[in-house]
Scaffold this motif. Structure first.
Motif, PDB file in Angstrom:
ATOM      1  N   THR A  10       0.828  -1.213   0.000  1.00 54.14           N
ATOM      2  CA  THR A  10       0.000   0.000   0.000  1.00 54.14           C
ATOM      3  C   THR A  10       0.859   1.259   0.000  1.00 54.14           C
ATOM      4  OG1 THR A  10      -0.251  -0.108   2.408  1.00 54.14           O
ATOM      5  CG2 THR A  10      -1.993  -1.094   1.083  1.00 54.14           C
ATOM      6  N   THR A  11       2.016   1.195   0.629  1.00 53.53           N
ATOM      7  CA  THR A  11       2.905   2.361   0.661  1.00 53.53           C
ATOM      8  C   THR A  11       3.552   2.589  -0.701  1.00 53.53           C
ATOM      9  OG1 THR A  11       3.349   2.101   3.014  1.00 53.53           O
ATOM     10  CG2 THR A  11       4.970   3.326   1.733  1.00 53.53           C
ATOM     11  N   PHE A  12       4.155   1.551  -1.235  1.00 45.62           N
ATOM     12  CA  PHE A  12       4.896   1.713  -2.486  1.00 45.62           C
ATOM     13  C   PHE A  12       4.017   1.553  -3.723  1.00 45.62           C
ATOM     14  CE2 PHE A  12       8.165   0.671   0.677  1.00 45.62           C
ATOM     15  CZ  PHE A  12       8.905   1.843   0.563  1.00 45.62           C
ATOM     16  N   THR A  40      -4.446  13.823   3.245  1.00 42.47           N
ATOM     17  CA  THR A  40      -4.917  14.262   4.558  1.00 42.47           C
ATOM     18  C   THR A  40      -5.049  13.070   5.502  1.00 42.47           C
ATOM     19  OG1 THR A  40      -6.100  16.119   3.560  1.00 42.47           O
ATOM     20  CG2 THR A  40      -6.755  15.485   5.785  1.00 42.47           C
ATOM     21  N   GLY A  41      -5.648  11.999   5.029  1.00 41.32           N
ATOM     22  CA  GLY A  41      -5.782  10.794   5.848  1.00 41.32           C
ATOM     23  C   GLY A  41      -4.441  10.227   6.263  1.00 41.32           C
ATOM     24  N   MET A  42      -3.496  10.182   5.334  1.00 39.76           N
ATOM     25  CA  MET A  42      -2.169   9.653   5.645  1.00 39.76           C
ATOM     26  C   MET A  42      -1.459  10.518   6.679  1.00 39.76           C
ATOM     27  SD  MET A  42      -0.963   8.700   1.834  1.00 39.76           S
ATOM     28  CE  MET A  42      -2.047   7.775   0.774  1.00 39.76           C
ATOM     29  N   LEU A  43      -1.606  11.828   6.548  1.00 42.09           N
ATOM     30  CA  LEU A  43      -0.984  12.723   7.525  1.00 42.09           C
ATOM     31  C   LEU A  43      -1.610  12.551   8.910  1.00 42.09           C
ATOM     32  CD1 LEU A  43      -0.512  15.927   5.348  1.00 42.09           C
ATOM     33  CD2 LEU A  43       1.260  14.334   6.124  1.00 42.09           C
ATOM     34  N   LEU A  44      -2.920  12.332   8.944  1.00 39.29           N
ATOM     35  CA  LEU A  44      -3.578  12.090  10.233  1.00 39.29           C
ATOM     36  C   LEU A  44      -3.120  10.760  10.838  1.00 39.29           C
ATOM     37  CD1 LEU A  44      -7.153  13.424   9.439  1.00 39.29           C
ATOM     38  CD2 LEU A  44      -5.440  14.466  10.955  1.00 39.29           C
ATOM     39  N   TRP A  45      -2.959   9.724  10.008  1.00 41.01           N
ATOM     40  CA  TRP A  45      -2.438   8.455  10.510  1.00 41.01           C
ATOM     41  C   TRP A  45      -1.009   8.626  11.015  1.00 41.01           C
ATOM     42  CZ3 TRP A  45      -4.831   4.528  12.275  1.00 41.01           C
ATOM     43  CH2 TRP A  45      -6.050   4.128  11.742  1.00 41.01           C
ATOM     44  N   ALA A  60       5.392   4.087   7.462  1.00 40.44           N
ATOM     45  CA  ALA A  60       4.544   3.780   6.309  1.00 40.44           C
ATOM     46  C   ALA A  60       3.750   4.998   5.863  1.00 40.44           C
ATOM     47  CB  ALA A  60       3.595   2.628   6.644  1.00 40.44           C
ATOM     48  N   ASN A  61       3.194   5.742   6.811  1.00 35.75           N
ATOM     49  CA  ASN A  61       2.376   6.886   6.435  1.00 35.75           C
ATOM     50  C   ASN A  61       3.201   8.100   6.029  1.00 35.75           C
ATOM     51  OD1 ASN A  61      -0.612   6.312   6.645  1.00 35.75           O
ATOM     52  ND2 ASN A  61       0.234   5.290   8.433  1.00 35.75           N
ATOM     53  N   ALA A  62       4.401   8.242   6.560  1.00 32.06           N
ATOM     54  CA  ALA A  62       5.286   9.320   6.115  1.00 32.06           C
ATOM     55  C   ALA A  62       5.674   9.106   4.651  1.00 32.06           C
ATOM     56  CB  ALA A  62       6.527   9.396   6.995  1.00 32.06           C
ATOM     57  N   ILE A  63       6.022   7.874   4.307  1.00 27.42           N
ATOM     58  CA  ILE A  63       6.396   7.563   2.922  1.00 27.42           C
ATOM     59  C   ILE A  63       5.186   7.694   2.003  1.00 27.42           C
ATOM     60  CG2 ILE A  63       7.212   5.752   1.364  1.00 27.42           C
ATOM     61  CD1 ILE A  63       8.900   4.702   3.775  1.00 27.42           C
ATOM     62  N   SER A  64       4.059   7.138   2.416  1.00 26.72           N
ATOM     63  CA  SER A  64       2.842   7.208   1.594  1.00 26.72           C
ATOM     64  C   SER A  64       2.411   8.653   1.367  1.00 26.72           C
ATOM     65  CB  SER A  64       1.694   6.454   2.269  1.00 26.72           C
ATOM     66  OG  SER A  64       1.949   5.087   2.304  1.00 26.72           O
ATOM     67  N   ALA A  65       2.414   9.455   2.417  1.00 21.88           N
ATOM     68  CA  ALA A  65       2.001  10.855   2.296  1.00 21.88           C
ATOM     69  C   ALA A  65       2.955  11.631   1.383  1.00 21.88           C
ATOM     70  CB  ALA A  65       1.924  11.519   3.671  1.00 21.88           C
ATOM     71  N   THR A  66       4.230  11.314   1.452  1.00 25.90           N
ATOM     72  CA  THR A  66       5.206  11.971   0.579  1.00 25.90           C
ATOM     73  C   THR A  66       4.950  11.613  -0.883  1.00 25.90           C
ATOM     74  OG1 THR A  66       6.873  11.986   2.327  1.00 25.90           O
ATOM     75  CG2 THR A  66       7.664  12.226   0.055  1.00 25.90           C
ATOM     76  N   LEU A  67       4.776  10.327  -1.160  1.00 22.75           N
ATOM     77  CA  LEU A  67       4.546   9.893  -2.538  1.00 22.75           C
ATOM     78  C   LEU A  67       3.231  10.446  -3.090  1.00 22.75           C
ATOM     79  CD1 LEU A  67       5.780   6.203  -2.228  1.00 22.75           C
ATOM     80  CD2 LEU A  67       6.933   8.078  -3.424  1.00 22.75           C
ATOM     81  N   ALA A  68       2.160  10.303  -2.318  1.00 20.74           N
ATOM     82  CA  ALA A  68       0.868  10.826  -2.765  1.00 20.74           C
ATOM     83  C   ALA A  68       0.904  12.343  -2.827  1.00 20.74           C
ATOM     84  CB  ALA A  68      -0.241  10.349  -1.834  1.00 20.74           C
ATOM     85  N   GLY A  69       1.657  12.968  -1.936  1.00 19.95           N
ATOM     86  CA  GLY A  69       1.799  14.422  -1.943  1.00 19.95           C
ATOM     87  C   GLY A  69       2.471  14.929  -3.205  1.00 19.95           C
ATOM     88  N   ILE A  70       3.432  14.182  -3.711  1.00 22.21           N
ATOM     89  CA  ILE A  70       4.087  14.554  -4.979  1.00 22.21           C
ATOM     90  C   ILE A  70       3.056  14.587  -6.103  1.00 22.21           C
ATOM     91  CG2 ILE A  70       5.720  13.767  -6.747  1.00 22.21           C
ATOM     92  CD1 ILE A  70       7.452  12.678  -4.374  1.00 22.21           C
ATOM     93  N   VAL A  71       2.225  13.554  -6.173  1.00 21.17           N
ATOM     94  CA  VAL A  71       1.178  13.512  -7.198  1.00 21.17           C
ATOM     95  C   VAL A  71       0.214  14.683  -7.010  1.00 21.17           C
ATOM     96  CG1 VAL A  71      -0.738  12.173  -8.146  1.00 21.17           C
ATOM     97  CG2 VAL A  71       1.380  11.015  -7.486  1.00 21.17           C
ATOM     98  N   LEU A  72      -0.157  14.964  -5.779  1.00 22.31           N
ATOM     99  CA  LEU A  72      -1.067  16.072  -5.491  1.00 22.31           C
ATOM    100  C   LEU A  72      -0.473  17.404  -5.925  1.00 22.31           C
ATOM    101  CD1 LEU A  72      -3.671  17.162  -4.256  1.00 22.31           C
ATOM    102  CD2 LEU A  72      -2.533  17.102  -2.015  1.00 22.31           C
ATOM    103  N   VAL A  73       0.789  17.635  -5.636  1.00 25.81           N
ATOM    104  CA  VAL A  73       1.444  18.880  -6.046  1.00 25.81           C
ATOM    105  C   VAL A  73       1.458  18.999  -7.566  1.00 25.81           C
ATOM    106  CG1 VAL A  73       3.668  20.099  -6.117  1.00 25.81           C
ATOM    107  CG2 VAL A  73       2.809  19.165  -3.953  1.00 25.81           C
TER     108      VAL A  73
END
Length: 79
Positions: A10-12, A40-45, A60-73
């Motif tokens: 789920t992270t990668f 937002t959910g990942m940051l809350l987790w 797991a959530n720091a990595i996931s939020a970073t990866l998803a955050g890149i897509v969001l940006v």
């Protein structure tokens, strides 16, 4: 072991999307709302993991939020 494998998948799982978005800069088919809610959910987790001292949850959530955050940006930049 199952939890570790699930966390890795789920992270990668965001990596192929990040690579595609960075290469093509095409974000037309990506849902802005989905990525806002996911990040937002990942940051809350992540915050929850910090509060309870759970390293696996934090990592797991720091990595996931970073990866998803890149897509969001990219979605916000190339909208």
């Amino acid at each position: 072991m199952i939890g570790f494998i699930a966390a890795c998948l789920t992270t990668f799982g965001f990596v192929p999307q990040v690579i595609k978005v960075i290469k093509t800069k095409d974000t037309e088919s990506i849902s802005l709302g989905m990525y806002v809610m996911a990040v937002t959910g990942m940051l809350l987790w992540l915050v929850h993991g910090i509060r309870i001292g759970d390293t696996a949850l934090m990592l797991a959530n720091a990595i996931s939020a970073t990866l998803a955050g890149i897509v969001l940006v990219y979605k916000l930049i190339y909208k």
